[in-house]
Write a protein that holds these residues in place. Structure first.
Motif, PDB file in Angstrom:
ATOM      1  N   LEU A  39     -11.085  -6.834  -1.857  1.00 35.27           N
ATOM      2  CA  LEU A  39     -10.589  -7.331  -0.573  1.00 35.27           C
ATOM      3  C   LEU A  39      -9.803  -8.612  -0.797  1.00 35.27           C
ATOM      4  O   LEU A  39     -10.042  -9.342  -1.761  1.00 35.27           O
ATOM      5  CB  LEU A  39     -11.746  -7.614   0.390  1.00 35.27           C
ATOM      6  CG  LEU A  39     -12.671  -6.455   0.747  1.00 35.27           C
ATOM      7  CD1 LEU A  39     -13.812  -6.963   1.622  1.00 35.27           C
ATOM      8  CD2 LEU A  39     -11.913  -5.343   1.445  1.00 35.27           C
ATOM      9  N   ASP A  40      -8.869  -8.898   0.106  1.00 33.46           N
ATOM     10  CA  ASP A  40      -8.187 -10.191   0.098  1.00 33.46           C
ATOM     11  C   ASP A  40      -9.086 -11.223   0.768  1.00 33.46           C
ATOM     12  O   ASP A  40     -10.019 -10.886   1.510  1.00 33.46           O
ATOM     13  CB  ASP A  40      -6.859 -10.097   0.856  1.00 33.46           C
ATOM     14  CG  ASP A  40      -5.830  -9.246   0.129  1.00 33.46           C
ATOM     15  OD1 ASP A  40      -5.950  -9.108  -1.105  1.00 33.46           O
ATOM     16  OD2 ASP A  40      -4.917  -8.729   0.791  1.00 33.46           O
ATOM     17  N   CYS A  43      -9.338 -11.681   5.178  1.00 34.43           N
ATOM     18  CA  CYS A  43      -9.785 -10.436   5.801  1.00 34.43           C
ATOM     19  C   CYS A  43     -11.083 -10.668   6.563  1.00 34.43           C
ATOM     20  O   CYS A  43     -11.815 -11.629   6.315  1.00 34.43           O
ATOM     21  CB  CYS A  43     -10.042  -9.361   4.744  1.00 34.43           C
ATOM     22  SG  CYS A  43      -8.560  -8.755   3.940  1.00 34.43           S
ATOM     23  N   ILE A  69      -6.455  -0.863   8.313  1.00 37.99           N
ATOM     24  CA  ILE A  69      -6.253  -2.310   8.164  1.00 37.99           C
ATOM     25  C   ILE A  69      -5.520  -2.854   9.392  1.00 37.99           C
ATOM     26  O   ILE A  69      -4.290  -3.036   9.370  1.00 37.99           O
ATOM     27  CB  ILE A  69      -5.469  -2.634   6.874  1.00 37.99           C
ATOM     28  CG1 ILE A  69      -6.073  -1.905   5.669  1.00 37.99           C
ATOM     29  CG2 ILE A  69      -5.457  -4.135   6.616  1.00 37.99           C
ATOM     30  CD1 ILE A  69      -5.262  -2.032   4.398  1.00 37.99           C
ATOM     31  N   LEU A 127      -6.446  -4.066  -0.459  1.00 38.24           N
ATOM     32  CA  LEU A 127      -7.755  -3.694   0.069  1.00 38.24           C
ATOM     33  C   LEU A 127      -8.036  -2.239  -0.297  1.00 38.24           C
ATOM     34  O   LEU A 127      -7.435  -1.319   0.273  1.00 38.24           O
ATOM     35  CB  LEU A 127      -7.796  -3.840   1.598  1.00 38.24           C
ATOM     36  CG  LEU A 127      -7.857  -5.240   2.204  1.00 38.24           C
ATOM     37  CD1 LEU A 127      -6.581  -6.023   1.932  1.00 38.24           C
ATOM     38  CD2 LEU A 127      -8.085  -5.140   3.711  1.00 38.24           C
ATOM     39  N   HIS A 176      -6.978  -7.867   8.721  1.00 33.32           N
ATOM     40  CA  HIS A 176      -6.180  -8.570   7.716  1.00 33.32           C
ATOM     41  C   HIS A 176      -5.169  -9.470   8.417  1.00 33.32           C
ATOM     42  O   HIS A 176      -4.498  -9.041   9.365  1.00 33.32           O
ATOM     43  CB  HIS A 176      -5.455  -7.541   6.837  1.00 33.32           C
ATOM     44  CG  HIS A 176      -4.633  -8.124   5.734  1.00 33.32           C
ATOM     45  ND1 HIS A 176      -3.324  -8.543   5.898  1.00 33.32           N
ATOM     46  CD2 HIS A 176      -4.928  -8.355   4.423  1.00 33.32           C
ATOM     47  CE1 HIS A 176      -2.855  -8.996   4.748  1.00 33.32           C
ATOM     48  NE2 HIS A 176      -3.804  -8.888   3.846  1.00 33.32           N
ATOM     49  N   TYR A 178      -1.748 -10.921   8.409  1.00 33.71           N
ATOM     50  CA  TYR A 178      -0.462 -10.674   7.759  1.00 33.71           C
ATOM     51  C   TYR A 178       0.428 -11.902   7.872  1.00 33.71           C
ATOM     52  O   TYR A 178       0.401 -12.618   8.869  1.00 33.71           O
ATOM     53  CB  TYR A 178       0.237  -9.472   8.393  1.00 33.71           C
ATOM     54  CG  TYR A 178      -0.441  -8.159   8.087  1.00 33.71           C
ATOM     55  CD1 TYR A 178      -0.141  -7.458   6.926  1.00 33.71           C
ATOM     56  CD2 TYR A 178      -1.394  -7.622   8.949  1.00 33.71           C
ATOM     57  CE1 TYR A 178      -0.764  -6.256   6.631  1.00 33.71           C
ATOM     58  CE2 TYR A 178      -2.024  -6.417   8.670  1.00 33.71           C
ATOM     59  CZ  TYR A 178      -1.705  -5.738   7.508  1.00 33.71           C
ATOM     60  OH  TYR A 178      -2.320  -4.550   7.232  1.00 33.71           O
TER      61      TYR A 178
END
Length: 389
Positions: A39-40, A43, A69, A127, A176, A178
């Motif tokens: 995962l980032d 998130c 996402i 992800l 997420h 962006y």
């Protein structure tokens, strides 16, 4: 396959800053589970997000899975669901950037309900989950890439071409945040070259003869030092992977494969004003016009294929329909309205279906009755070949 919630997992830190994909390689070497989920940091996981991913991996240990996402508001962290969240899959363009598209009929037919898994040609980004054994077998990420970008397509191509698959899991949701814009400039030599280097490595390792279409769009990439790819090519040979043509015909399925040989390529200019070039203006369909020539490919990269197509961005073709003066861009499909005759430089481009000639008025492309006396109907490609190549 289950998972346990218990004491906090041990933390492993590298001695230096790592690129996104190198951080994943680093983390995977320290993880101890049978399944890996990446995962980032920006998130937020929803309740019950993990079991659907793990179940999919249990059912098919050679797949790479990704949650739905939804975006998150960077100020309030509110989830921003789209109507397309459960009806899209990943694809790519020849610039080697990721794009979403609607699920095509042949993949939708595999699903009996909206919560069934979605077969997808490509992954959206960082992800995802997969079995440790499959990750190690594929050779992890390419350690020769720089900073950020392209690794999602590398893993997608690698999985599909080397015996696996990619799926989106509608019952798993991870929010997420962006970015409002990309932090790096595309296709620019110099300090901002990271994505271009990665894309070139990706093209040289995985695209086989189709890499020419990447270079049509990003000609500057040819001059960048991409480093040593011998290890990646050896890994591809070790895995006995299928050629990239398989990805186009059996994974994408609905793509009309681009003709590999051209009669002409480069830009396309009207002989009446050679400072202007056909330009997609970042559009993927509809009407098209002229813009000042910049000689950098991209939106002005045009090829005249062996079969008579005027291709833009490789997968878009100029078309003219019966009874219409409109010239439009549409997905290439090999139809007669997308085929043209062109004898040589500064000659007319004549549509094979309608018999009309490509012309221009007020910076806009139009179809007109052919006239030998009209300078607006004469066109010049950047480079011509005696034989298709």
């Amino acid at each position: 396959m289950g998972y346990a919630s218990g004491p906090q997992s041990p933390e492993n830190r590298s001695d230096s800053d790592l690129a996104s994909y190198r951080a994943k390689n680093f983390g995977s070497r320290h993880a101890t589970g049978d399944a890996l989920v990446f995962l980032d940091s920006h998130c937020e996981c929803t309740a019950g997000w993990l079991p659907p991913l793990l179940q999919a991996l249990k059912d098919n240990p050679k797949t790479v899975v990704q949650p739905v996402i939804p975006g998150m508001d960077p100020n309030t962290l509110a989830f921003q669901y789209s109507d397309r969240s459960l009806s899209s899959q990943g694809t790519f363009q020849w610039s080697l950037l990721f794009y979403w598209r609607d699920i095509p009929p042949h993949d939708q037919a595999l699903r009996k309900s909206e919560i069934d898994r979605i077969r997808s040609p490509t992954l959206a980004g960082g992800l995802f989950g997969l079995m440790r054994e499959w990750w190690e077998y594929l050779g992890r990420y390419d350690d020769g890439m720089e900073l950020w970008g392209g690794e999602n397509l590398e893993l997608s191509f690698k999985s599909w071409l080397c015996g696996g698959s990619v799926e989106y899991i509608p019952c798993s949701h991870v929010g997420h945040i962006y970015r409002g814009k990309h932090p790096y400039k595309w296709y620019k030599p110099g300090p901002d070259r990271a994505f271009t280097v990665n894309a070139r490595r990706l093209a040289e390792v995985w695209l086989d003869e189709y890499k020419r279409f990447f270079y049509e769009i990003a000609p500057d990439a040819k001059h960048l030092d991409m480093g040593d790819i011998s290890e990646q090519l050896a890994n591809k040979k070790r895995l006995n992977c299928k050629p990239f043509e398989y990805f186009l015909t059996d994974v994408m399925k609905d793509w009309y494969p681009p003709t590999l040989r051209n009669w002409a390529e480069g830009s396309l200019r009207p002989a009446s004003d050679k400072t202007q070039c056909i330009d997609t203006m970042n559009k993927e369909e509809g009407e098209i016009g002229l813009f000042g020539c910049h000689n950098q490919g991209g939106n002005q990269a045009v090829s005249f294929s062996e079969t008579g197509e005027i291709r833009l961005h490789v997968s878009l073709c100029l078309a003219n329909n019966m009874g219409s003066s409109a010239i439009v861009m549409e997905k290439c499909k090999g139809s007669e309205n997308q085929r043209w005759r062109h004898e040589s430089s500064e000659k007319q481009l004549i549509n094979k279906l309608t018999g009309q000639c490509l012309s221009h008025e007020n910076q806009k492309l139009v179809a007109q009755l052919c006239s030998d006396s009209s300078p607006e109907q004469r066109w010049i490609f950047g480079v011509y070949f005696d034989q298709p190549q």
